[in-house]
Design a protein around this motif. Sequence first.
Motif, PDB file in Angstrom:
ATOM      1  N   SER A   1       0.836  -1.201   0.000  1.00  0.00           N
ATOM      2  CA  SER A   1       0.000   0.000   0.000  1.00  0.00           C
ATOM      3  C   SER A   1       0.870   1.249   0.000  1.00  0.00           C
ATOM      4  O   SER A   1       0.618   2.207  -0.750  1.00  0.00           O
ATOM      5  CB  SER A   1      -0.914  -0.007   1.227  1.00  0.00           C
TER       6      SER A   1
ATOM      7  N   GLN B   1       2.032   5.116  -7.571  1.00  0.00           N
ATOM      8  CA  GLN B   1       0.949   6.104  -7.710  1.00  0.00           C
ATOM      9  C   GLN B   1      -0.118   5.675  -8.720  1.00  0.00           C
ATOM     10  O   GLN B   1      -0.600   6.469  -9.520  1.00  0.00           O
ATOM     11  CB  GLN B   1       1.530   7.480  -8.066  1.00  0.00           C
ATOM     12  N   GLU B   2      -0.433   4.403  -8.692  1.00  0.00           N
ATOM     13  CA  GLU B   2      -1.530   3.880  -9.495  1.00  0.00           C
ATOM     14  C   GLU B   2      -1.991   2.565  -8.876  1.00  0.00           C
ATOM     15  O   GLU B   2      -1.277   1.962  -8.069  1.00  0.00           O
ATOM     16  CB  GLU B   2      -1.112   3.642 -10.943  1.00  0.00           C
ATOM     17  N   THR B   3      -3.181   2.125  -9.223  1.00  0.00           N
ATOM     18  CA  THR B   3      -3.694   0.867  -8.705  1.00  0.00           C
ATOM     19  C   THR B   3      -2.902  -0.291  -9.299  1.00  0.00           C
ATOM     20  O   THR B   3      -2.668  -0.341 -10.510  1.00  0.00           O
ATOM     21  CB  THR B   3      -5.184   0.705  -9.054  1.00  0.00           C
TER      22      THR B   3
ATOM     23  N   LYS C   1       1.065   3.997  -3.082  1.00  0.00           N
ATOM     24  CA  LYS C   1       0.650   5.374  -2.814  1.00  0.00           C
ATOM     25  C   LYS C   1       1.780   6.376  -3.026  1.00  0.00           C
ATOM     26  O   LYS C   1       1.565   7.476  -3.548  1.00  0.00           O
ATOM     27  CB  LYS C   1       0.138   5.465  -1.378  1.00  0.00           C
ATOM     28  N   ASN C   2       3.005   6.005  -2.655  1.00  0.00           N
ATOM     29  CA  ASN C   2       4.102   6.971  -2.662  1.00  0.00           C
ATOM     30  C   ASN C   2       5.026   6.890  -3.868  1.00  0.00           C
ATOM     31  O   ASN C   2       5.697   7.878  -4.176  1.00  0.00           O
ATOM     32  CB  ASN C   2       4.932   6.802  -1.382  1.00  0.00           C
TER      33      ASN C   2
END
Length: 275
Positions: free
Chosen positions: A61, A69-71, A65-66
């Motif tokens: 995760s 920066q995409e699913t 996120k860092n």
Amino acid sequence: MDSNNRKVKKNDFRPIESLEGKRNYKIYYRIERDGSTTERVFLNVPSISLREEIICKHYLSFLGKNFIQETIGVNFKSRDNPWDFELELSNGSKFNLEITSIADSEWWREKTKREETFEKMTRQKKIKFKFLKKMISWFGEIDDKQQLSVKNLEEEKVGLTDLIPNPFLDEKARIYISDSKTEETSFKDIVCRAINNKNKKLHEGKEKTVLVIDNRTSKFNMSDYQDMVEGLKIQLGVSLFPEIYLYTGYYSDDDGQNAEYSFAPMKLPKEMSDK
């Protein structure tokens, strides 16, 4: 004594959100020789395997996120073979994840291990008689009901490996109280030892393995982290692990959701540190 001096301080490594409704956490209060008290919130998962799975999900995760920066989708390719996790992401990235824990001292590590063993035992309907006696030897006094139970079982000649009803089943509220031992090792030395132990492993693939140091210490703060990173520049530079993080968990559901934690980078490859 001034009333301000009796206030409970919070460790720098602490959650931001309220703990109300949160799961898998434990609060410790560390009382120093001068009477000052510090509160420390720990991620508390009695199963080591589940704890590692939660940390792995937290890292993924954090990474998404860092940095990505995409699913992303994740394929867990292997477990403990030889690294804790072999992972493949939907963007084509392949890497291993290795988790190692640190504690203030071996005494603190053993204390934590005993508490986790006890908490796992409280979930079992039946336990071996020897486990009950072991819990008593570890934690000392028990109530009259449990004391009588042990005496009766001994009089009945119950074998140490025989299964007995668990007197601690579903026990929720328990406060652990203990003194502390001399803790002279610095945060830098504790972390350095953990990294060196992993550096010495003969397993192949260190150059594509993320090393996560699970911070289970009670007394160190952010200034200790900063001094540690500064003092380990050379050791970090020569380590084959491309990414090294200090992870501190506070609470989490079993699936890694509804959680709070921090990843403090100690070493990153250039393409990540430039982001």
